[in-house]
Structures are given as C-alpha cells and as structure tokens.
Motif scaffolding. Structure first.
Motif, PDB file in Angstrom:
ATOM      1  N   ASN A 249     -29.510  16.318  36.153  1.00 23.48           N
ATOM      2  CA  ASN A 249     -28.767  15.266  35.455  1.00 23.48           C
ATOM      3  C   ASN A 249     -27.281  15.628  35.483  1.00 23.48           C
ATOM      4  O   ASN A 249     -26.920  16.796  35.383  1.00 23.48           O
ATOM      5  CB  ASN A 249     -29.254  15.151  34.005  1.00 23.48           C
ATOM      6  CG  ASN A 249     -28.685  13.935  33.302  1.00 23.48           C
ATOM      7  OD1 ASN A 249     -29.084  12.809  33.597  1.00 23.48           O
ATOM      8  ND2 ASN A 249     -27.747  14.130  32.395  1.00 23.48           N
TER       9      ASN A 249
ATOM     10  N   GLY B 197     -20.684   8.729  33.976  1.00 23.01           N
ATOM     11  CA  GLY B 197     -19.999   8.797  32.692  1.00 23.01           C
ATOM     12  C   GLY B 197     -20.278   7.601  31.804  1.00 23.01           C
ATOM     13  O   GLY B 197     -19.862   7.569  30.640  1.00 23.01           O
TER      14      GLY B 197
ATOM     15  N   TYR C 167      -8.149   5.841  36.739  1.00 22.22           N
ATOM     16  CA  TYR C 167      -8.281   7.022  37.582  1.00 22.22           C
ATOM     17  C   TYR C 167      -7.100   7.049  38.535  1.00 22.22           C
ATOM     18  O   TYR C 167      -6.752   6.026  39.125  1.00 22.22           O
ATOM     19  CB  TYR C 167      -9.588   6.980  38.376  1.00 22.22           C
ATOM     20  CG  TYR C 167     -10.822   7.039  37.506  1.00 22.22           C
ATOM     21  CD1 TYR C 167     -11.048   8.125  36.676  1.00 22.22           C
ATOM     22  CD2 TYR C 167     -11.762   6.009  37.522  1.00 22.22           C
ATOM     23  CE1 TYR C 167     -12.179   8.189  35.874  1.00 22.22           C
ATOM     24  CE2 TYR C 167     -12.897   6.062  36.728  1.00 22.22           C
ATOM     25  CZ  TYR C 167     -13.094   7.155  35.903  1.00 22.22           C
ATOM     26  OH  TYR C 167     -14.204   7.212  35.113  1.00 22.22           O
TER      27      TYR C 167
HETATM   28  C1  LIG Z   1     -14.087   9.598  33.089  1.00 21.27           C
HETATM   29  C2  LIG Z   1     -14.986  10.021  31.969  1.00 21.27           C
HETATM   30  C3  LIG Z   1     -14.701  11.183  31.274  1.00 21.27           C
HETATM   31  C4  LIG Z   1     -15.545  11.598  30.239  1.00 21.27           C
HETATM   32  N1  LIG Z   1     -15.242  12.761  29.571  1.00 21.27           N
HETATM   33  C5  LIG Z   1     -16.113  13.244  28.661  1.00 21.27           C
HETATM   34  C6  LIG Z   1     -15.870  14.516  28.050  1.00 21.27           C
HETATM   35  O1  LIG Z   1     -14.889  15.214  28.346  1.00 21.27           O
HETATM   36  N2  LIG Z   1     -16.782  14.969  27.142  1.00 21.27           N
HETATM   37  C7  LIG Z   1     -17.881  14.236  26.796  1.00 21.27           C
HETATM   38  O2  LIG Z   1     -18.650  14.688  25.964  1.00 21.27           O
HETATM   39  N3  LIG Z   1     -18.134  13.019  27.358  1.00 21.27           N
HETATM   40  C8  LIG Z   1     -17.293  12.527  28.297  1.00 21.27           C
HETATM   41  N4  LIG Z   1     -17.553  11.318  28.905  1.00 21.27           N
HETATM   42  C9  LIG Z   1     -18.739  10.542  28.511  1.00 21.27           C
HETATM   43  C10 LIG Z   1     -20.039  11.007  29.180  1.00 21.27           C
HETATM   44  O3  LIG Z   1     -19.871  11.257  30.564  1.00 21.27           O
HETATM   45  C11 LIG Z   1     -21.124   9.907  29.019  1.00 21.27           C
HETATM   46  O4  LIG Z   1     -21.363   9.651  27.668  1.00 21.27           O
HETATM   47  C12 LIG Z   1     -22.418  10.192  29.776  1.00 21.27           C
HETATM   48  O5  LIG Z   1     -23.136   8.987  29.908  1.00 21.27           O
HETATM   49  C13 LIG Z   1     -23.329  11.206  29.107  1.00 21.27           C
HETATM   50  O6  LIG Z   1     -24.391  11.452  29.989  1.00 21.27           O
HETATM   51  P1  LIG Z   1     -25.727  12.236  29.601  1.00 21.27           P
HETATM   52  O7  LIG Z   1     -26.227  11.684  28.293  1.00 21.27           O
HETATM   53  O8  LIG Z   1     -26.659  11.949  30.746  1.00 21.27           O
HETATM   54  O9  LIG Z   1     -25.379  13.692  29.483  1.00 21.27           O
HETATM   55  C14 LIG Z   1     -16.702  10.845  29.904  1.00 21.27           C
HETATM   56  C15 LIG Z   1     -16.975   9.665  30.604  1.00 21.27           C
HETATM   57  C16 LIG Z   1     -16.131   9.260  31.636  1.00 21.27           C
HETATM   58  C17 LIG Z   1     -16.423   7.978  32.379  1.00 21.27           C
END
Ligand SMILES: Cc1cc2nc3c(=O)[nH]c(=O)nc-3n(C[C@H](O)[C@H](O)[C@H](O)COP(=O)(O)O)c2cc1C
Length: 181
Positions: free
Chosen positions: A20, A74, A161
């Motif tokens: 993942n 993300g 971005y």
């Molecule tokens: C560009 C971008 C940057 C992100 N940065 C962070 C971050 O630094 N820390 C964090 O906890 N989530 C961050 N997120 C949100 C997570 O990537 C997002 O909630 C993701 O769906 C979690 O996936 P998971 O539940 O499969 O781990 C970011 C999302 C994007 C699009």
C-alpha cells in the motif's frame, strides 16, 4: 509549514501482506551517518498499520510523469480501495518494504522509532538501501534533472504541483562572495 513547498514522495508499507502506498509532503532527512529519514503520517492512515506490523517502510520518490498516480494514492485510502496494483512493486533486503519500479529513486527503511505527535505520528527509519538505476545518476548520485521530482505548494484552498527548473547557482559556494556589513 503548509505554505512552504514540499517534496512529494510515496511511502510504502505492506498492510496485511499487500503493498500500500500513500502520498506525503511531510518527509525529511533525519540523519546522515547512519542515514535516516522521517515521515509524518496522520494516525488514521491505512499505511501506518503496515509500518507497525512489519517495522519497515519505503520512501519512493516519483518523477513528474507519475503525478496522476501519486495524487491518486494521496486521495484514496487503502482502507477503501486496493492500491496494491497501482505500481509495479519490488522488494529488497528487508523483504517487507514494498518499493516502486517506476520510481527513479527508492529508499528501503527499517523503523527506528515512532514519535507520537498527537494527531500524527512521525516514523523515523534507518535507510538500509537506496535503489536508483544508472540512467538517473550523474557521478554516482541521483541527478534531479534526470529523476525529475515534483513538489507540492499549498496556500489555503489553492494547491499545485510544481516541477523543478534549472539550478539557479551553485549551493554551498555562492555565499562565499557575500559582502557582510
Ligand atoms: C500531495 C499530497 C500530500 C500529502 N501529504 C501528507 C502528509 O504529509 N502526511 C499525511 O499524513 N497525509 C498526507 N496526505 C494525505 C494521504 O496521502 C491520504 O490521506 C491517503 O489517502 C492515505 O492513504 P492510506 O490510508 O492508504 O495510508 C497527502 C496527500 C496528497 C495528495
């Protein structure tokens, strides 16, 4: 500092034995000798479970032609969608930290410590190996003009971005000519 540009990386972990990945901007170098990195993840994320389950994770640095897939990772949680087939995955020495074949640079990390920051947890990892194909290197190190990373800049509700341009001048050098008053 949400207003400050941040590198976008993908953090990988095996959750319930399936790879993942999520996108993060909160990534930083955390040590040189031995090499360490730190990633800051909201406790609610699915990826955290895998990091805790295996004590390993990866930091995969995507190129700008991977923006759409990185953004997808993300936007959608592995708790709801299966992100295991988004990329071609490979494993290294640790066997449980999934890395991305399409990424120019991948860091394989062993969890060193977890810092509880309230809503978020910071995972500090020892970098066990770095993977980068020869075509992305200049003089043995990753060349940003070849790896083409991208950065996130978010100002309130506006977020974009950005890609890197040409280097403006030589770092650790140009300041030598500064005339201090
Ligand atoms: C560009 C971008 C940057 C992100 N940065 C962070 C971050 O630094 N820390 C964090 O906890 N989530 C961050 N997120 C949100 C997570 O990537 C997002 O909630 C993701 O769906 C979690 O996936 P998971 O539940 O499969 O781990 C970011 C999302 C994007 C699009």
């Amino acid at each position: 500092m949400a207003f400050y540009p941040m590198p976008v990386v993908l953090v990988g972990a095996n959750v319930k034995e399936k790879p993942n990945f999520l996108a993060i901007g909160w990534f930083v170098n955390a040590g040189y000798k031995p090499p360490k990195v730190a990633v800051v993840l909201n406790k609610a994320h699915y990826t955290n479970q895998g990091i805790k389950e295996n004590g390993t994770f990866s930091v995969c640095i995507p190129s700008d032609d991977m923006i759409v897939a990185a953004d997808y990772c993300g936007l959608f949680s592995g708790a709801k969608v299966d992100k295991s087939k988004v990329f071609d995955v490979f494993y290294g020495k640790l066997k449980t930290a999934p890395m991305i074949t399409e990424c120019p640079v991948n860091l394989e990390c062993k969890l060193d410590k977890t810092v509880d920051n309230g809503q978020h947890e910071m995972f500090i990892g020892d970098v066990i190996s770095t993977y980068a194909e020869e075509k992305y290197l200049t003089n043995g190190t990753p060349d940003l003009q070849k790896t083409k990373p991208f950065i996130l800049a978010a100002h309130g509700s506006r977020a974009g971005y950005y890609t890197l341009g040409e280097p403006k001048c030589e770092a650790f050098s140009v300041g030598k000519n500064f005339k201090n008053k």
